[in-house]
Design an enzyme around this catalytic site. Structure first.
Site, short mmCIF file in Angstrom:
data_model
loop_
_atom_site.label_atom_id
_atom_site.label_comp_id
_atom_site.label_asym_id
_atom_site.label_seq_id
_atom_site.Cartn_x
_atom_site.Cartn_y
_atom_site.Cartn_z
N ASP A 40 55.89 50.47 61.06
CA ASP A 40 56.24 50.27 59.65
C ASP A 40 57.72 49.96 59.47
O ASP A 40 58.09 49.02 58.77
CB ASP A 40 55.86 51.51 58.83
CG ASP A 40 54.37 51.75 58.81
OD1 ASP A 40 53.61 50.78 58.70
OD2 ASP A 40 53.96 52.92 58.92
N SER A 41 58.57 50.75 60.11
CA SER A 41 60.00 50.48 59.98
C SER A 41 60.39 49.20 60.72
O SER A 41 61.31 48.50 60.30
CB SER A 41 60.82 51.67 60.49
OG SER A 41 60.62 51.90 61.87
N GLU A 53 49.40 55.18 53.67
CA GLU A 53 50.10 56.47 53.64
C GLU A 53 50.36 56.93 52.22
O GLU A 53 50.17 58.10 51.88
CB GLU A 53 51.42 56.35 54.41
CG GLU A 53 51.25 56.08 55.89
CD GLU A 53 52.55 55.74 56.58
OE1 GLU A 53 52.59 55.76 57.82
OE2 GLU A 53 53.55 55.45 55.88
N CYS A 66 50.17 29.89 30.16
CA CYS A 66 49.63 30.80 31.17
C CYS A 66 48.18 31.21 30.92
O CYS A 66 47.27 30.44 31.20
CB CYS A 66 50.54 32.02 31.29
SG CYS A 66 50.40 32.87 32.89
N TYR A 70 45.52 43.42 31.03
CA TYR A 70 44.82 44.02 32.15
C TYR A 70 45.75 43.99 33.36
O TYR A 70 46.77 43.32 33.36
CB TYR A 70 43.52 43.26 32.46
CG TYR A 70 43.74 41.79 32.71
CD1 TYR A 70 44.04 41.31 33.99
CD2 TYR A 70 43.67 40.86 31.66
CE1 TYR A 70 44.26 39.96 34.21
CE2 TYR A 70 43.88 39.52 31.89
CZ TYR A 70 44.17 39.06 33.16
OH TYR A 70 44.39 37.73 33.38
N SER A 126 52.91 33.55 36.37
CA SER A 126 51.71 34.10 36.98
C SER A 126 52.08 34.79 38.28
O SER A 126 52.45 34.12 39.25
CB SER A 126 50.68 32.99 37.25
OG SER A 126 49.54 33.50 37.89
N THR A 166 59.91 53.01 54.07
CA THR A 166 59.04 52.26 54.99
C THR A 166 57.58 52.68 54.92
O THR A 166 56.79 52.31 55.80
CB THR A 166 59.54 52.41 56.44
OG1 THR A 166 59.52 53.79 56.80
CG2 THR A 166 60.96 51.88 56.58
N LYS A 213 51.14 31.32 22.16
CA LYS A 213 50.12 31.68 23.15
C LYS A 213 48.95 32.37 22.47
O LYS A 213 49.14 33.32 21.71
CB LYS A 213 50.75 32.58 24.21
CG LYS A 213 49.86 32.95 25.37
CD LYS A 213 50.65 33.76 26.41
CE LYS A 213 49.84 34.13 27.62
NZ LYS A 213 50.64 34.89 28.61
N GLU A 245 56.93 30.00 31.58
CA GLU A 245 56.71 30.90 30.45
C GLU A 245 57.87 31.88 30.30
O GLU A 245 58.39 32.42 31.28
CB GLU A 245 55.41 31.66 30.71
CG GLU A 245 55.05 32.71 29.67
CD GLU A 245 53.79 33.48 30.04
OE1 GLU A 245 53.27 34.19 29.17
OE2 GLU A 245 53.33 33.36 31.20
#
Length: 541
Positions: free
Chosen positions: A294-295, A400, A148, A118, A174, A395, A112, A45
């Site tokens: 996280d890092s 968080e 699609c 949404y 998609s 990170t 289409k 698409e």
């Protein structure tokens, strides 16, 4: 008489706005398809503009540029039917089109019909809805086109059936979220049975800002059986042969299994980082490596996306940084082979505090000093970024970001947040998944209690509920739109629920200034969730 039709599904990665480059990519793909003796090649698409082009669709020159691209395709693509997506004006209205080109002629266009509006989609801002089917005879086979979202609703499929289609080509952009491949398969099976014909589903692949398109192109027969599922998160071409006399489909490639949750999310993060860095022309990336999980996960993703030679990690210790953090950060950097530097923030922090002494006189120490540490680190990383042309990867994870457990202009300073939509509990799962491929994250990083190390003996749970509890509350509030009362009714502590929701609501101003990051859930902080910063809304009901 048997009418065999060979269709190549081109699961390709396009750059939004690069109409000449995308057009050349289509031409090259069509030439390759012809060499494979395909009769038809189908691209995703809006392939000519990339997806989503957003307000580029409102530019006055769009129609001229797309018209020039279509003329190139008519001039340069021969001896194969080309199905490609693009935006086009008709009678003063803009449509999301799928066109069929053959030997210099635009044989037909399908507009289409079902425009998604949404979650991350806002196509009704730009496009008008089509209302007619398109069935084109190709080698004697009546072939229907859909785009699609049309496949998510029964109407266009039933129209194609009434128009006599024996095969449907559905072109897609998609985007990925968790469990999306399974949902697509279930949907395609139902729609093929309604349409009374097989469906060839080709999906775009690649990263575009916060969105990642995961490919996973599919073939479903008239009975709704999934005959083929393609690779995810990489470009690929799939050749399918359809015999109209028997209705039989055959694929030249083995089907790929649906990836696990951890595999799909990790690969989405890798692709999202790679395309954001490369498509925006950065030489590499730099990130602060703290010795925390996280890092550590962010570094692993960055290396898998770009290669160690394009990744730099910087440890920026302070007096509260533990020897464990220093050791684990260095161990991972060495394992992955990235450039690794250590720059203490102590001297600059002390200088700031000296300059602020008069302002702070008579006040108690609080989070101000903690935030100042984070902001010293942000300044260092941004300076390296400016000097070397590197993108700063932040990170922070979704948990968080939701409750504001981050410092504006500190650990939030940067250009791309890899884990922005990844809850903390999933961070642990992804870290274990990555280590199952090859051990790169020290086990001690995964096992130790999480801490920002901005104060002595600090842990995240000093100020937040356990992450198992926090993430479930956040899922219900952010992704499922539950009220506080409804979440409490699920068995959660009232004090925890109300505090978490209050933190989410008051920290919208931070998230509005946060870097973009990969979306992997059905409701991320970005295009998905647009809440006012200034608000008197109460979330109790």
């Amino acid at each position: 008489m048997s009418n065999a039709l060979r269709v190549l599904m081109a699961q390709q990665n396009f750059l939004v706005g690069d109409i000449p480059g995308n057009t050349q990519k289509v031409i090259d793909g069509a030439n390759q398809a012809r060499m494979q003796q395909a009769d038809v090649v189908m691209f995703p698409e809006l392939a000519l503009t990339g997806y989503p082009p957003e307000d580029l669709l409102l530019r006055p020159s769009l129609e001229t540029r797309v018209g020039q691209a279509l003329q190139r395709l008519c001039d340069e693509v021969r001896d194969i039917y080309l199905v490609v997506g693009y935006p086009r004006m008709r009678d003063g209205k803009l449509y999301n089109m799928a066109g069929v080109i053959h030997n210099g002629q635009l044989l037909g266009e399908y507009a289409k019909q079902c425009l998604p509006n949404y979650q991350v989609f806002d196509e009704k801002r730009y496009f008008s809805e089509g209302d007619q089917p398109l069935v084109v005879p190709i080698n004697g086979v009546p072939v229907a086109l859909t785009v699609c979202e049309d496949i998510w609703h029964p109407g266009p499929a039933l129209q194609a059936r009434e128009a006599g289609a024996q095969l449907m080509l559905n072109i897609n952009a998609s985007p990925f979220h968790i469990d999306k491949p399974r949902h697509r398969t279930e949907l395609l099976r139902e729609r093929a049975r309604q349409a009374g014909c097989p469906i060839l589903y080709v999906n775009m692949v690649g990263g575009q800002d916060e969105l990642v398109f995961d490919g996973g192109s599919k073939v479903v027969d008239v009975a709704g059986e999934l005959l083929f599922s393609g690779d995810h998160f990489q470009e690929a071409d799939y050749l399918v042969e359809f015999d109209s006399a028997s209705g039989r489909l055959s694929c030249a490639h083995p089907s790929e299994p649906h990836p696990t949750l951890e595999q799909s999310v990790y690969n989405a993060l890798v692709l999202g980082v790679r395309d954001y860095v490369n498509k925006n022309g950065f030489k590499g990336v730099v990130l602060g490596l703290s010795g925390g999980i996280d890092s550590a996960l962010t570094l692993a993703v960055a290396v898998d996306a770009l290669g160690a030679e394009r990744v730099e990690a910087v440890m920026m210790p302070f007096r509260y940084t533990s020897s464990m953090s220093l050791e684990d950060a260095e161990a991972e950097a060495n394992t992955l082979g990235v450039q690794y530097d250590v720059i203490s923030i102590e001297p600059m922090f002390d200088t700031f505090m000296g300059q602020l002494a008069d302002q702070f006189e008579g006040t108690a120490r609080d989070t101000t000093e903690e935030n100042l540490q984070a902001r010293c680190r942000g300044v260092l990383l941004m300076a390296i970024s400016n000097k070397k042309g590197y993108l700063v990867l932040t990170t922070g994870n979704k948990s968080e970001m939701a409750v504001g457990y981050s410092t504006l202009y500190g650990d939030m300073a940067g250009g791309f947040d890899v884990l922005k939509d990844v809850p903390k509990t999933l961070v642990y799962r992804l870290s274990n998944y990555r280590n199952s491929i090859s051990p790169v994250i020290p086990q001690r990083v995964i096992d130790r209690p999480p801490s920002a190390e901005l104060a002595p003996d600090q842990t995240d749970q000093d100020s937040l509920p356990d992450y198992d509890v926090l993430d479930r509350i956040l899922e219900l509030y952010v992704e499922c739109d539950y009220s506080a009362d409804a979440i409490i009714a699920e068995g959660f502590d009232e004090t925890d629920v109300k505090r978490v929701i209050w933190l989410v609501d008051i920290n919208e101003y931070k998230r509005r200034q946060a870097p973009v990051g990969v979306r992997i859930t059905q409701r991320g902080f970005g295009r998905d969730r647009r809440y006012p910063i200034t608000s008197g809304w109460k979330a109790g009901v």
